[in-house]
Scaffold this active site. Sequence first.
Site, mmCIF file in Angstrom:
data_model
loop_
_atom_site.group_PDB
_atom_site.id
_atom_site.type_symbol
_atom_site.label_atom_id
_atom_site.label_comp_id
_atom_site.label_asym_id
_atom_site.label_seq_id
_atom_site.Cartn_x
_atom_site.Cartn_y
_atom_site.Cartn_z
ATOM 1 C CD1 TRP A 1 1.291 6.005 2.289
ATOM 2 C CD2 TRP A 1 -0.131 4.904 3.343
ATOM 3 N NE1 TRP A 1 1.488 6.397 3.523
ATOM 4 C CE2 TRP A 1 0.755 5.464 4.344
ATOM 5 C CE3 TRP A 1 -1.288 4.220 3.861
ATOM 6 C CZ2 TRP A 1 0.699 5.692 5.640
ATOM 7 C CZ3 TRP A 1 -1.356 4.157 5.449
ATOM 8 C CH2 TRP A 1 -0.396 4.933 6.123
ATOM 9 C CE1 TYR B 1 4.091 8.240 14.544
ATOM 10 C CE2 TYR B 1 3.369 10.626 15.356
ATOM 11 C CZ TYR B 1 3.174 9.529 14.706
ATOM 12 O OH TYR B 1 1.850 9.125 14.268
ATOM 13 C CB THR C 1 4.153 11.305 2.736
ATOM 14 O OG1 THR C 1 4.323 12.507 2.053
ATOM 15 C CG2 THR C 1 5.550 11.055 3.097
ATOM 16 C CB VAL C 2 -1.373 10.058 3.045
ATOM 17 C CG1 VAL C 2 -1.260 8.931 1.704
ATOM 18 C CG2 VAL C 2 -0.864 9.174 4.317
ATOM 19 C CB CYS D 1 -1.986 9.388 8.363
ATOM 20 S SG CYS D 1 -0.918 10.778 8.011
#
Length: 357
Positions: free
Chosen positions: A98, A196, A132-133, A65
């Site tokens: 995750w 993105y 999220t990370v 990420c």
Amino acid sequence: MSNTTEGSTTAGSTAEASSTEGSYVNPGGEFTRDQRYIATRITADGRDGYPVEPGRYRLVVSRACPWANRVAIVRRLLGLEDVLSMGIAGPTHDARSWTFDLDPGGRDPVLGIERLQEAFFARFRGYERGITVPAIVDVPTGQVVTNDFAQITLDLSTQWRAYHRPGAPDLYPEALRGEIDEVNGVVFADVNNGVYRCGFAGSQRAYEKAYRRLFDRLDWLSARLEGQRYLVGDTITEADVRLFTTLVRFDAVYHGHFKCNRQKLAEQPVLWAYARDLFGTPGFGDTIDFDHIKRHYYEVHRDINPTGVVPLGPDLRNWLEPHGREALGGRPFGDGTPPPPPRADETVPAGHTPLAD
């Protein structure tokens, strides 16, 4: 970076509960990032109930990420490894979260959990936004504190200052904060998020708009960096960290997978030299795992890459070629010093980076 990469799109649910074969492209056209993060901060004065304390918190990242990569770099540069421990999730994820499949038994050795989702649910039952990370977890309670990636790195620089290593650089110098914030704003909108907007565009018009905006900004950055070594001032700052994590993924992922293909990074002389300069700087390239990066994007985004086949290229050895940027002057760490080599348990595996060859 969420379990739909870095933010839910208008095509996805607010919970971002897509499977690895889920949908990332917005069929309505433009990609829209969900930027609703947990805004709780860890500060020196503990104003939000979470004071800076050595050993109390655990940073959870994925090497795949770019947003988590920023925090890993800043943590290394500032020498916070012994103060803020780091858990590394695997490069892919399932529908829920995750996972810690790199660790023995598939559990994070400090938090004791299999999925990052467990830390989010421990604080917010039925949490409906992206898991999220990067995320920082309060170890005593097992609860997530924050996943606000943009604020996390700034707070590491400003709120954790008492625990910086001797010789740590000032990545967010007060006199330059206005300019750093301005550069960060346009780089996020057009480059960090711009790739993105290209890759997840659901119409030709949306894609072409994002494509032009991305390369217009890359041209602007090339012009800015042609005569100066770093983005703001004559030392590495937060602005360089934020741009680097997109550039380092460009040829391996964004050029082909996201159709950002006017040129490869290696065909843009100024930005390519700039990226190689940073890659060779301690704390930058030694956090990059090209294997994890490629596996995540190509295996997870099945509506873009239905077969899940991960490309073998590009050849990474050119990252180590001379860049010549020293001729522009500048002092990477200002009056400080480079960080020491990565800890053994945080070293990128051989074969995943040209630095190990």
